[in-house]
Structures are given as structure tokens and as C-alpha cells.
Design an enzyme around this catalytic site. Structure first.
Site, short mmCIF file in Angstrom:
data_model
loop_
_atom_site.label_atom_id
_atom_site.label_comp_id
_atom_site.label_asym_id
_atom_site.label_seq_id
_atom_site.Cartn_x
_atom_site.Cartn_y
_atom_site.Cartn_z
CB SER A 148 -0.91 -0.06 1.24
OG SER A 148 -1.81 1.01 1.24
CE LYS A 166 -0.13 1.90 -3.82
NZ LYS A 166 0.46 0.60 -4.13
C1 HXC Z 1 -1.21 13.40 -15.82
C2 HXC Z 1 -0.96 11.33 -16.80
C3 HXC Z 1 0.42 11.30 -16.47
C4 HXC Z 1 0.95 12.44 -15.77
C5 HXC Z 1 -0.07 9.47 -17.52
N1 HXC Z 1 -1.20 10.18 -17.44
N2 HXC Z 1 0.94 10.14 -16.92
N3 HXC Z 1 -1.76 12.35 -16.47
N4 HXC Z 1 0.10 13.45 -15.46
N5 HXC Z 1 2.23 12.50 -15.42
C6 HXC Z 1 -2.48 9.83 -18.01
C7 HXC Z 1 -2.40 9.78 -19.53
O1 HXC Z 1 -2.49 11.08 -20.10
C8 HXC Z 1 -3.59 8.91 -19.90
O2 HXC Z 1 -4.81 9.61 -19.85
C9 HXC Z 1 -3.59 7.91 -18.75
O3 HXC Z 1 -2.88 8.51 -17.66
C10 HXC Z 1 -2.94 6.59 -19.13
O4 HXC Z 1 -1.61 6.85 -19.56
P1 HXC Z 1 -0.75 5.73 -20.30
O5 HXC Z 1 0.63 6.29 -20.49
O6 HXC Z 1 -1.48 5.24 -21.51
O7 HXC Z 1 -0.79 4.55 -19.23
P2 HXC Z 1 0.07 3.23 -19.10
O8 HXC Z 1 0.94 3.04 -20.32
O9 HXC Z 1 -0.87 2.17 -18.72
O10 HXC Z 1 1.10 3.58 -17.91
C11 HXC Z 1 0.67 3.69 -16.57
C12 HXC Z 1 1.33 4.87 -15.84
C13 HXC Z 1 2.87 4.85 -16.02
C14 HXC Z 1 0.91 4.77 -14.39
C15 HXC Z 1 0.77 6.16 -16.44
O11 HXC Z 1 3.45 5.94 -15.36
C16 HXC Z 1 3.49 3.54 -15.53
O12 HXC Z 1 3.54 2.57 -16.30
N6 HXC Z 1 3.94 3.49 -14.27
C17 HXC Z 1 4.52 2.24 -13.69
C18 HXC Z 1 5.73 2.53 -12.87
C19 HXC Z 1 5.44 3.44 -11.69
O13 HXC Z 1 4.59 4.35 -11.78
N7 HXC Z 1 6.18 3.19 -10.59
C20 HXC Z 1 6.02 3.96 -9.40
C21 HXC Z 1 5.14 3.25 -8.43
S1 HXC Z 1 5.44 4.10 -6.95
P3 HXC Z 1 -5.52 10.25 -21.18
O14 HXC Z 1 -6.73 10.92 -20.66
O15 HXC Z 1 -4.51 11.20 -21.78
O16 HXC Z 1 -5.80 9.07 -22.08
C22 HXC Z 1 4.18 4.43 -6.06
C23 HXC Z 1 4.67 5.29 -4.94
C24 HXC Z 1 3.74 5.48 -3.82
O17 HXC Z 1 3.10 4.02 -6.29
C25 HXC Z 1 4.26 6.38 -2.73
C26 HXC Z 1 5.69 6.83 -2.75
C27 HXC Z 1 6.15 7.70 -1.55
P1 NAP Z 2 8.45 0.30 -9.40
O1 NAP Z 2 9.85 -0.20 -9.40
O2 NAP Z 2 8.01 1.09 -10.59
O3 NAP Z 2 7.48 -0.92 -9.14
C1 NAP Z 2 6.24 -1.09 -9.76
C2 NAP Z 2 6.29 -2.37 -10.55
O4 NAP Z 2 4.98 -2.67 -11.01
C3 NAP Z 2 7.20 -2.30 -11.76
O5 NAP Z 2 8.05 -3.42 -11.79
C4 NAP Z 2 6.23 -2.31 -12.93
O6 NAP Z 2 6.82 -2.98 -14.04
C5 NAP Z 2 5.06 -3.07 -12.36
N1 NAP Z 2 3.81 -2.72 -13.02
C6 NAP Z 2 3.31 -1.48 -13.25
N2 NAP Z 2 2.16 -1.57 -13.88
C7 NAP Z 2 1.90 -2.89 -14.06
C8 NAP Z 2 0.85 -3.61 -14.67
N3 NAP Z 2 -0.19 -2.98 -15.22
N4 NAP Z 2 0.91 -4.96 -14.67
C9 NAP Z 2 1.96 -5.61 -14.11
N5 NAP Z 2 2.99 -4.97 -13.52
C10 NAP Z 2 2.96 -3.62 -13.50
O7 NAP Z 2 8.18 1.25 -8.15
P2 NAP Z 2 8.45 1.15 -6.58
O8 NAP Z 2 8.66 2.54 -6.14
O9 NAP Z 2 9.45 0.12 -6.24
O10 NAP Z 2 6.99 0.72 -6.06
C11 NAP Z 2 6.68 -0.62 -5.69
C12 NAP Z 2 5.46 -0.66 -4.79
O11 NAP Z 2 5.71 0.07 -3.57
C13 NAP Z 2 4.22 -0.01 -5.40
O12 NAP Z 2 3.08 -0.73 -5.00
C14 NAP Z 2 4.21 1.36 -4.77
O13 NAP Z 2 2.94 1.96 -4.77
C15 NAP Z 2 4.70 1.05 -3.38
N6 NAP Z 2 5.29 2.18 -2.64
C16 NAP Z 2 6.47 2.70 -3.02
C17 NAP Z 2 7.07 3.68 -2.26
C18 NAP Z 2 8.44 4.22 -2.62
O14 NAP Z 2 9.04 4.97 -1.83
N7 NAP Z 2 9.00 3.85 -3.73
C19 NAP Z 2 6.41 4.19 -1.12
C20 NAP Z 2 5.15 3.67 -0.79
C21 NAP Z 2 4.61 2.65 -1.54
P3 NAP Z 2 6.40 -2.69 -15.55
O15 NAP Z 2 6.27 -1.19 -15.68
O16 NAP Z 2 7.50 -3.29 -16.34
O17 NAP Z 2 5.10 -3.39 -15.76
#
Ligand code: HXC
Ligand code: NAP
Length: 275
Positions: A148, A166
Site C-alpha cells: 500500500s 491504495k
Molecule cells: C497526468 C498522466 C500522467 C501524468 C499518464 N497520465 N501520466 N496524467 N500526469 N504525469 C495519463 C495519460 O495522459 C492517460 O490519460 C492515462 O494517464 C494513461 O496513460 P498511459 O501512459 O497510456 O498509461 P500506461 O501506459 O498504462 O502507464 C501507466 C502509468 C505509467 C501509471 C501512467 O506511469 C506507468 O507505467 N507506471 C509504472 C511505474 C510506476 O509508476 N512506478 C512507481 C510506483 S510508486 P488520457 O486521458 O490522456 O488518455 C508508487 C509510490 C507510492 O506508487 C508512494 C511513494 C512515496
Molecule cells: P516500481 O519499481 O516502478 O514498481 C512497480 C512495478 O509494477 C514495476 O516493476 C512495474 O513494471 C510493475 N507494473 C506497473 N504496472 C503494471 C501492470 N499494469 N501490470 C503488471 N505490472 C505492472 O516502483 P516502486 O517505487 O518500487 O513501487 C513498488 C510498490 O511500492 C508499489 O506498490 C508502490 O505503490 C509502493 N510504494 C512505493 C514507495 C516508494 O518509496 N518507492 C512508497 C510507498 C509505496 P512494468 O512497468 O514493467 O510493468
């Protein structure tokens, strides 16, 4: 520091752990800690290169590894991934729902699809994994761990999509703990704080402001992926056999100070991007 410092190295020998989003970051760190304790590991994600590299890292622990390309939004793809892992490694004992997406976006500018995308990956993806894992977890009387975030219980600026997703995960976790306890299945959430070297921290926090961030954490340090891996190993172990339905915050106490520093930093990051 890997959990092998504290737990017996064969704690999870013969067990199978499936980690969604296990190809990088915190989730890979969690997978490595289970591998270090003897578990066989399955991981899924969307990017084959990342999965291949992570599978190689995990095999270095001497365990069996199954890596499958699957998007957690696609229930059928997850079902196939779980079947493959079952065939190669045996039924899963631990499911870690870690796949997630995040970006900073002001609510008034976020599109419906942007909101939906994060809810679909985080919340629906965790449900898809949970639902498809049921028969295997029932067989093993296994455990689910949801990854989460603090956004689930404290509002954070430009995180309306993440907070909703979350918070949904944590309530789903409690429902699952309530309903599936009768099958011997436990469910808990882990809330990581700011974890060093991760994609999440990169997206949400300016490295130039690291000193301020550390000052706002009671334990005066950012977390490591092993901090989360240790919490996961504990929660999945027999030491936690009566713990279910809990949100375990593993953040050095960061949440105790609220989200004000995050909000200011996030605003600066968004402004800097627009300049
Ligand atoms: C506003 C955005 C945006 C941004 C994407 N969108 N990025 N809107 N600001 N920066 C919008 C797009 O315009 C689109 O809407 C929709 O989101 C879908 O975008 P896609 O690029 O087609 O989505 P997709 O390819 O499925 O990618 C998903 C994603 C991408 C979430 C947008 O960033 C991703 O793949 N992330 C995975 C890795 C990640 O995020 N890791 C961090 C997890 S950490 P429209 O309307 O234009 O169609 C985490 C931390 C928690 O959760 C707490 C930490 C302290
Ligand atoms: P991260 O490396 O980007 O991890 C996210 C993973 O999820 C990536 O390996 C990504 O791989 C995969 N993923 C994303 N979309 C997916 C989909 N649709 N299907 C399958 N896999 C998908 O980021 P992280 O920071 O380590 O975060 C890991 C977890 O910790 C997340 O749940 C996040 O919310 C949580 N979290 C992180 C922090 C922090 O400080 N980093 C704090 C609080 C909570 P692909 O893009 O290749 O699919």
C-alpha cells in the site's frame, strides 16, 4: 541488509512466493528477501527485459524462478501466469500484490482515464491477483501481502488517484482477511515510507531536497527495499500466524508528521516541470 541475518535460511524452503510487479524496486527487494530464505519465486510485470534481468538476480540465490509477462489489469493473463507458476514451482504460499503506477497530477487536471489507469493497475490489479490466487492459497493455507502507501490514509497533494486506489486496497485487504480466514488464508498490507533508489521516490520527491526529507522522518533515514522485505518475511512467516487484516506501516515514523512537506515538495516539482 537481507533477512538472512535474522531468520533461518530455510524458513521458506519448499514454498512459492508470487510477486506482481516483481521486476523492479521494492517488489524485487521483497522477492530477493524471500529467495534468500529459500523460497521459489514467481514474478510478473509488463516489461520482458526487466523481468529477465530480475529473474537472473533471483536465480543467484539458488532458487527456482518463474517470470511471466502479464499486465495485472488483464485477469486472464494473470490466471495464465499463476497456472504457469503453479506448474513450474507448485502452488503459491505467498502472494505479494505490488504492481502499481504513480505520477503527480493536480486533481483538476487529471483526466478520467488518468485516474482510472492508476485505480486499474493498483486496485483492480490487486483484486485480479487475489481472485485468481484463491484456489492455490486455499490449498496452501497461504498469505497475501498488499503493498500500500501512506496516501491510503493521509491526503497527499496531487495524489487523488493514488490515495483512492491504495485506500481501496487496504479495505479490500480487510474484506479478504474477514472472508478467507476460514480457509486459513491471512491478508495484510505493508505501507512503505520513502524507499531509497526506487521509481516511486524518483517520481514524487526532488533529490535536491533529500536533507529536508530525512529531517522529517523520526528515524532520520530513508528506507531500503530490505526494510520492506524484512517486514514481508515476518508477516508471511509462522511468527505472524495470528496476524491478519492489519496495515503495517514501515516508514521510520514519517506518517506521524503528516504530508505537509510532501505537498510543498510535490508543488515545486510540478512547477519546475512546467517552466
Ligand atoms: C497526468 C498522466 C500522467 C501524468 C499518464 N497520465 N501520466 N496524467 N500526469 N504525469 C495519463 C495519460 O495522459 C492517460 O490519460 C492515462 O494517464 C494513461 O496513460 P498511459 O501512459 O497510456 O498509461 P500506461 O501506459 O498504462 O502507464 C501507466 C502509468 C505509467 C501509471 C501512467 O506511469 C506507468 O507505467 N507506471 C509504472 C511505474 C510506476 O509508476 N512506478 C512507481 C510506483 S510508486 P488520457 O486521458 O490522456 O488518455 C508508487 C509510490 C507510492 O506508487 C508512494 C511513494 C512515496
Ligand atoms: P516500481 O519499481 O516502478 O514498481 C512497480 C512495478 O509494477 C514495476 O516493476 C512495474 O513494471 C510493475 N507494473 C506497473 N504496472 C503494471 C501492470 N499494469 N501490470 C503488471 N505490472 C505492472 O516502483 P516502486 O517505487 O518500487 O513501487 C513498488 C510498490 O511500492 C508499489 O506498490 C508502490 O505503490 C509502493 N510504494 C512505493 C514507495 C516508494 O518509496 N518507492 C512508497 C510507498 C509505496 P512494468 O512497468 O514493467 O510493468
Amino acid at each position: 541488509m537481507l533477512v538472512t541475518q535474522y531468520f533461518p535460511r530455510d524458513l521458506f524452503k519448499g514454498k512459492t512466493v508470487f510477486v506482481t510487479g516483481g521486476g523492479s524496486g521494492i517488489n524485487l527487494g521483497v522477492a530477493k528477501n524471500f529467495a534468500a530464505l529459500g523460497a521459489n519465486i514467481a514474478i510478473c510485470g509488463r516489461t520482458q527485459d526487466k523481468l529477465d534481468a530480475s529473474a537472473a538476480d533471483l536465480r543467484a540465490f539458488g532458487t527456482e524462478v518463474c517470470s511471466v509477462r502479464a499486465d495485472v489489469r488483464d485477469s486472464d493473463a494473470l490466471e495464465a501466469a499463476f497456472e504457469k507458476a503453479n506448474a513450474e514451482l507448485g502452488p503459491m504460499d505467498v502472494l505479494v500484490c505490488g504492481a502499481a503506477g504513480n505520477f503527480l497530477a493536480p486533481a483538476e487536471k487529471l483526466s478520467a482515464n488518468g485516474f482510472k489507469t492508476v485505480v486499474d493497475i493498483d486496485l483492480l490489479g490487486s483484486f485480479n491477483a487475489t481472485r485468481n490466487a484463491f484456489e492455490q492459497l486455499k490449498e496452501t493455507r497461504g498469505t497475501i501481502l498488499y503493498i500500500s502507501a501512506g496516501m491510503a490514509y493521509m491526503p497527499h497533494a496531487f495524489q487523488v488517484h493514488v490515495g483512492a486506489a491504495k485506500a481501496g486496497i487496504d479495505m479490500m485487504m480487510k474484506n479478504i482477511a474477514l472472508e478467507w480466514g476460514r480457509f486459513g488464508i491471512r491478508a495484510n498490507s505493508i505501507v512503505p515510507g520513502p524507499i531509497e533508489g526506487t521509481e516511486g521516490l524518483k517520481r514524487l520527491s526532488d533529490p535536491a531536497e533529500k536533507a529536508k526529507l530525512i529531517n522529517a522522518i523520526p528515524l532520520r533515514r530513508t528506507g531500503t527495499v530490505d526494510d520492506i522485505g524484512q517486514a514481508a518475511a515476518f508477516l508471511a512467516s509462522p511468527l505472524a500466524s495470528y496476524i491478519t487484516g492489519c496495515v503495517v506501516v514501515c516508514d521510520g515514523g514519517q506518517n506521524l508528521l503528516g504530508s505537509a512537506l510532501f505537498n510543498l515538495g510535490a508543488e515545486q516539482m510540478l512547477h519546475a516541470r512546467q517552466e
